[in-house]
Design an enzyme around this catalytic site. Structure first.
Site, short mmCIF file in Angstrom:
data_model
loop_
_atom_site.label_atom_id
_atom_site.label_comp_id
_atom_site.label_asym_id
_atom_site.label_seq_id
_atom_site.Cartn_x
_atom_site.Cartn_y
_atom_site.Cartn_z
N THR A 73 -33.69 2.33 28.10
CA THR A 73 -32.47 2.03 28.85
C THR A 73 -32.64 0.86 29.81
OG1 THR A 73 -33.08 3.59 30.61
CG2 THR A 73 -31.77 4.45 28.78
N ASN A 116 -45.30 -4.91 36.39
CA ASN A 116 -46.52 -5.63 36.77
C ASN A 116 -46.87 -6.71 35.76
OD1 ASN A 116 -46.90 -3.77 38.97
ND2 ASN A 116 -47.75 -2.30 37.51
N ASP A 118 -36.11 3.71 41.12
CA ASP A 118 -36.96 3.70 39.93
C ASP A 118 -38.17 2.79 40.11
OD1 ASP A 118 -35.48 5.52 38.58
OD2 ASP A 118 -34.50 4.11 37.24
#
Length: 272
Positions: free
Chosen positions: A160, A228, A45
């Protein structure tokens, strides 16, 4: 059809990327990392989030496909040993896709500058030291005076991730909404918060104005956009709303959202 490959530098991911390149050429498909129609991410991910931001200005023309070379991810539907099956799906592609909501961020700095950002999972606001103070507005109406560790604003698919760890609800990916969750809020006679996650509809927006009592500090608020850090001048406010843009995935066998949640967090099996 032009196909791009975005990989993390790990040995397993590099091996899978090289296999993909060879098989794509053997199928006479076109490799193009500049302006792909399909972008295959290899890693997890985190790799897909990096790819999303790298190709942020091409979201209208790209469909993503994720291969995970580690643990099961929420955006990665293929395993590293399924390259042949994926190549066959690419060869028989008919444009099928599924899309998910994104989060629009408008950041206003104290020096008057403005900056727009887009998040796939979430954005957080925290203070470097101590607790964060903030005025929270919904549709420009003051909603609460927040005091605590911070605030997390997430998309349905991002619900999630950090949002869930902060006590937020898991939201269906079919809902076009934004969630705001408190991170360790403090409630007293001066600062009162709802104490629960709130869901913002597509016609609404939330604005967070950090209160920085020490005006001598350059910036003591930490902001993230997905993984980020947003590092710039002192933050005056951040406005969040559901974006008109969406991220699209090639729906060769895209895992149904609630099945993915169940398999990732519960692993439930029926009782015989």
């Amino acid at each position: 059809m032009k196909i791009g490959i975005f990989s993390n530098p790990g040995s397993d991911s590099t091996r899978v990327s090289n296999a993909l390149k060879s098989k794509i050429k053997a199928e006479h498909l076109t490799l193009d990392n500049g302006h792909p129609d399909i972008l295959i991410t290899v890693g997890g991910d985190g790799t897909l989030l990096s790819a999303f931001h790298h190709y942020e200005d091409q979201l209208a023309s790209i469909r993503f496909v994720g291969i995970h070379t580690g643990h099961l991810g929420f955006y990665t539907d293929w395993r590293d040993y399924e390259v042949d099956e994926l190549i066959d799906s690419l060869a028989h592609d008919n444009g099928q896709s599924v899309s998910y909501p994104l989060l629009d961020m408008l950041i206003e700095y104290s020096n008057g500058d403005r900056e727009s950002r887009l998040a796939l999972n979430e954005s957080t606001l925290k203070k470097v030291t101590g607790t964060m103070l903030a005025n929270v507005y919904i549709k420009d109406q003051l909603f609460e005076l927040f005091r605590g560790d911070g605030l997390c604003v997430s998309t349905p698919t991002g619900s999630t991730a950090y949002n869930k760890s902060a006590g937020g609800a898991v939201i269906s990916s079919e809902l076009n909404v934004v969630q705001v969750s408190e991170i360790a809020s403090i409630n007293n006679r001066v600062f009162r918060t709802l104490g629960s996650p709130i869901i913002i509809s597509p016609s609404e927006w939330v604005r967070i104005e950090p209160v920085q009592l020490d005006k001598s500090q350059v910036n003591d608020i930490l902001m993230t956009c997905d993984q980020n850090m947003v590092e710039n001048h002192r933050i005056k406010s951040v406005t969040y709303r559901i974006s008109k843009q969406r991220i699209a995935f090639a729906e060769y066998r895209h895992t149904q959202f609630w099945k993915r949640v169940s398999e990732s967090f519960i692993g439930v099996k029926p009782i015989d």
